[in-house]
Design an enzyme around this catalytic site. Structure first.
Site, PDB file in Angstrom:
ATOM      1  N   SER A  63      35.979  46.472 -28.312  1.00 47.51           N
ATOM      2  CA  SER A  63      37.310  46.018 -28.680  1.00 47.51           C
ATOM      3  C   SER A  63      37.853  46.863 -29.821  1.00 47.51           C
ATOM      4  O   SER A  63      37.097  47.376 -30.660  1.00 47.51           O
ATOM      5  CB  SER A  63      37.184  44.563 -29.140  1.00 47.51           C
ATOM      6  OG  SER A  63      38.334  44.179 -29.842  1.00 47.51           O
ATOM      7  N   TYR A  93      33.071  37.616 -34.630  1.00 49.61           N
ATOM      8  CA  TYR A  93      33.284  38.182 -33.285  1.00 49.61           C
ATOM      9  C   TYR A  93      33.328  39.705 -33.364  1.00 49.61           C
ATOM     10  O   TYR A  93      32.649  40.413 -32.620  1.00 49.61           O
ATOM     11  CB  TYR A  93      34.591  37.640 -32.684  1.00 49.61           C
ATOM     12  CG  TYR A  93      35.065  38.430 -31.489  1.00 49.61           C
ATOM     13  CD1 TYR A  93      34.391  38.351 -30.277  1.00 49.61           C
ATOM     14  CD2 TYR A  93      36.172  39.284 -31.578  1.00 49.61           C
ATOM     15  CE1 TYR A  93      34.813  39.097 -29.174  1.00 49.61           C
ATOM     16  CE2 TYR A  93      36.599  40.020 -30.485  1.00 49.61           C
ATOM     17  CZ  TYR A  93      35.918  39.932 -29.284  1.00 49.61           C
ATOM     18  OH  TYR A  93      36.327  40.669 -28.204  1.00 49.61           O
ATOM     19  N   LYS A 132      30.745  42.888 -31.773  1.00 54.27           N
ATOM     20  CA  LYS A 132      31.124  44.077 -30.994  1.00 54.27           C
ATOM     21  C   LYS A 132      30.617  45.345 -31.694  1.00 54.27           C
ATOM     22  O   LYS A 132      30.084  46.253 -31.074  1.00 54.27           O
ATOM     23  CB  LYS A 132      32.650  44.150 -30.839  1.00 54.27           C
ATOM     24  CG  LYS A 132      33.234  43.043 -29.986  1.00 54.27           C
ATOM     25  CD  LYS A 132      32.827  43.195 -28.543  1.00 54.27           C
ATOM     26  CE  LYS A 132      33.176  42.002 -27.701  1.00 54.27           C
ATOM     27  NZ  LYS A 132      32.521  41.950 -26.410  1.00 54.27           N
TER      28      LYS A 132
HETATM   29  P1  NAD Z   1      36.431  35.656 -20.769  1.00 54.71           P
HETATM   30  O1  NAD Z   1      35.968  34.583 -21.691  1.00 54.71           O
HETATM   31  O2  NAD Z   1      37.484  35.326 -19.782  1.00 54.71           O
HETATM   32  O3  NAD Z   1      35.185  36.266 -19.976  1.00 54.71           O
HETATM   33  C1  NAD Z   1      33.883  36.299 -20.525  1.00 54.71           C
HETATM   34  C2  NAD Z   1      32.957  35.703 -19.494  1.00 54.71           C
HETATM   35  O4  NAD Z   1      31.623  35.718 -19.998  1.00 54.71           O
HETATM   36  C3  NAD Z   1      33.296  34.239 -19.179  1.00 54.71           C
HETATM   37  O5  NAD Z   1      33.394  34.094 -17.780  1.00 54.71           O
HETATM   38  C4  NAD Z   1      32.118  33.464 -19.738  1.00 54.71           C
HETATM   39  O6  NAD Z   1      31.840  32.301 -18.981  1.00 54.71           O
HETATM   40  C5  NAD Z   1      31.009  34.481 -19.672  1.00 54.71           C
HETATM   41  N1  NAD Z   1      29.917  34.285 -20.649  1.00 54.71           N
HETATM   42  C6  NAD Z   1      30.025  34.103 -21.985  1.00 54.71           C
HETATM   43  N2  NAD Z   1      28.808  33.969 -22.533  1.00 54.71           N
HETATM   44  C7  NAD Z   1      27.902  34.093 -21.520  1.00 54.71           C
HETATM   45  C8  NAD Z   1      26.490  34.068 -21.451  1.00 54.71           C
HETATM   46  N3  NAD Z   1      25.733  33.866 -22.530  1.00 54.71           N
HETATM   47  N4  NAD Z   1      25.897  34.239 -20.254  1.00 54.71           N
HETATM   48  C9  NAD Z   1      26.638  34.447 -19.132  1.00 54.71           C
HETATM   49  N5  NAD Z   1      27.982  34.475 -19.134  1.00 54.71           N
HETATM   50  C10 NAD Z   1      28.603  34.318 -20.319  1.00 54.71           C
HETATM   51  O7  NAD Z   1      36.877  36.904 -21.651  1.00 54.71           O
HETATM   52  P2  NAD Z   1      37.607  38.235 -21.230  1.00 54.71           P
HETATM   53  O8  NAD Z   1      38.935  38.261 -21.882  1.00 54.71           O
HETATM   54  O9  NAD Z   1      37.480  38.472 -19.785  1.00 54.71           O
HETATM   55  O10 NAD Z   1      36.702  39.283 -22.029  1.00 54.71           O
HETATM   56  C11 NAD Z   1      35.637  39.974 -21.417  1.00 54.71           C
HETATM   57  C12 NAD Z   1      34.961  40.824 -22.461  1.00 54.71           C
HETATM   58  O11 NAD Z   1      35.928  41.706 -23.031  1.00 54.71           O
HETATM   59  C13 NAD Z   1      34.378  40.029 -23.620  1.00 54.71           C
HETATM   60  O12 NAD Z   1      33.158  40.617 -24.013  1.00 54.71           O
HETATM   61  C14 NAD Z   1      35.426  40.182 -24.708  1.00 54.71           C
HETATM   62  O13 NAD Z   1      34.873  40.076 -25.983  1.00 54.71           O
HETATM   63  C15 NAD Z   1      35.918  41.603 -24.436  1.00 54.71           C
HETATM   64  N6  NAD Z   1      37.286  41.822 -24.946  1.00 54.71           N
HETATM   65  C16 NAD Z   1      38.295  40.991 -24.579  1.00 54.71           C
HETATM   66  C17 NAD Z   1      39.565  41.185 -25.099  1.00 54.71           C
HETATM   67  C18 NAD Z   1      40.693  40.249 -24.751  1.00 54.71           C
HETATM   68  O14 NAD Z   1      41.704  40.233 -25.473  1.00 54.71           O
HETATM   69  N7  NAD Z   1      40.617  39.476 -23.673  1.00 54.71           N
HETATM   70  C19 NAD Z   1      39.811  42.263 -25.980  1.00 54.71           C
HETATM   71  C20 NAD Z   1      38.757  43.105 -26.309  1.00 54.71           C
HETATM   72  C21 NAD Z   1      37.480  42.885 -25.788  1.00 54.71           C
END
Ligand code: NAD
Ligand code: UDP
Length: 337
Positions: free
Chosen positions: A124, A149, A153
């Site tokens: 991120s 958080y 990362k």
């Molecule tokens: P999201 O919460 O929709 O997806 C994350 C998924 O991981 C969920 O389906 C959740 O159920 C699953 N999960 C969490 N912990 C788990 C575990 N211990 N075991 C198995 N599954 C698990 O989030 P997203 O927006 O799709 O983000 C995906 C990734 O991208 C994340 O790592 C997030 O930190 C990163 N990210 C997201 C953003 C954003 O703004 N959405 C920005 C930068 C980085």
């Protein structure tokens, strides 16, 4: 390639499954559904016409991971699974470090035991902290994160870099996402936050659909053209396509590479509100509140490295992002229910 997708039921993961399948890859999904719904996987199956092996499994469960990895011949892991709510990470740091750090350590341990050394990680822009240069290049030093958080990362990136240093046969691509919004054009999948949305776009769409009265804009006294915070919003489908390009890099044994995935354009909160109203012909009432602790004025990317090295660039503009976010929310007022 046969790809293990952790967190594949989530917002970005589900969109990425579609692009991976469209590019001829096979996928196996592991998700504990702590922040998502199995319905997202069913909808991806409907969109792609492909059946997806799905395991409701926690990435901290090494035994379960080993069983999955014994069964499927995996070549690469795209690792989305993790907790992502900034504010919650401040109030529940232990849960965040346990889920994100312990989870990743357990996962990479299981991958190693199965000889899988190709990893793409969802990082991120938060790792830049308060960026030292705008637009932010990948060379900009990792900064001081303002919440647990962000630190998870930062630390996971470092862990993966260190794996490659110790064993150069690892290929690791760190993708630093800016602000994903939008949804698949079908409106069948999209962002489905639990409770009150933390992020701007899901809050706006919930106001538009009548679930919330008004948007609270966090500060209009920043040093930006209209005083509200400026960010680099990127369509989630563009972001998803970036993962397919990253796989090409993995296939050509890239070692460790870091890429910003953003558009390179900054929009203020008011720009987004106005674009959403114009494109969708809906009114978004708002009030100006105090600044949100930890927010910075401006953050947008220089995404040129991804273009030069991967041949990837974002193609959708702010209009499509606003249109598709609304299309998803309007068709699914309660998300996946
Ligand atoms: P999201 O919460 O929709 O997806 C994350 C998924 O991981 C969920 O389906 C959740 O159920 C699953 N999960 C969490 N912990 C788990 C575990 N211990 N075991 C198995 N599954 C698990 O989030 P997203 O927006 O799709 O983000 C995906 C990734 O991208 C994340 O790592 C997030 O930190 C990163 N990210 C997201 C953003 C954003 O703004 N959405 C920005 C930068 C980085
Ligand atoms: N924001 C806002 N009201 C909200 C949510 C966000 O004014 O309800 C602002 C926030 O202050 C920032 C921008 O919108 O300037 C993007 O915030 P978001 O949480 O979506 O992303 P991030 O802070 O992670 O960049």
């Amino acid at each position: 390639m046969n790809i293990l997708v952790t967190g594949g039921a989530g917002y970005i993961g589900s969109h990425t499954l579609i692009e991976l399948i469209a590019s001829g890859h096979s996928v196996v999904v592991v998700d504990n559904l702590c922040n998502s719904s199995k319905i997202a996987i069913n909808r991806v199956e409907k969109i792609t016409g492909t059946s997806i092996p799905f395991y409701e499994t926690d990435i901290r469960d090494k035994e379960a991971l080993n069983i999955i990895l014994d069964k499927h011949q995996i070549n690469c892991c795209i690792h989305f699974a993790g907790l992502k709510a900034v504010g919650e990470s401040v109030s529940h740091p232990h849960e965040y470090y346990d889920n994100n750090i312990t989870g990743t350590l357990t996962l990479i341990g299981a991958l190693r035991e199965h000889g899988i050394k190709n990893i793409i990680f969802s990082s991120s822009a938060t790792v830049y902290g308060e960026p030292q240069v705008i637009p932010v290049t990948e060379d900009c030093p990792k900064g001081i994160c303002t919440n647990p958080y962000g630190w998870t990362k930062w630390m996971i990136e470092q862990m993966l870099i260190d794996l490659h240093t110790a064993d150069p046969t690892y290929n690791v691509v760190l993708l630093r996402y800016f602000n994903p919004i939008g949804a698949h054009e079908s409106g069948l999948i999209g962002e489905n936050p639990n409770g009150i949305p933390n992020n701007l776009m899901p809050y706006i769409t919930q106001v538009a659909v009548g679930k919330r009265d008004k948007l609270h804009i966090f500060g209009n006294d920043y040093d930006t053209p209209d005083g509200t915070g400026v960010r680099d919003y990127i369509h989630v489908v563009d972001l998803a396509k970036g993962h397919v390009k990253a796989l090409n890099a993995i296939q050509s044994n890239c070692g460790v590479e870091v890429y910003n995935l953003g558009t390179g354009k900054g929009y203020s909160v008011l720009d987004i509100v106005k674009a959403f109203e114009r494109v969708n012909d809906v009114k978004i009432p708002y009030v100006i509140d105090d600044r949100r602790p930890g927010d910075i004025a401006t953050c947008y990317s220089d995404p040129s490295k991804a273009w030069t090295a991967l041949g990837w660039k974002a193609e959708y503009g702010i209009e499509e992002m606003c249109r598709d976010s609304w299309n998803w929310q309007r068709q699914n007022p309660d998300g996946y229910g």
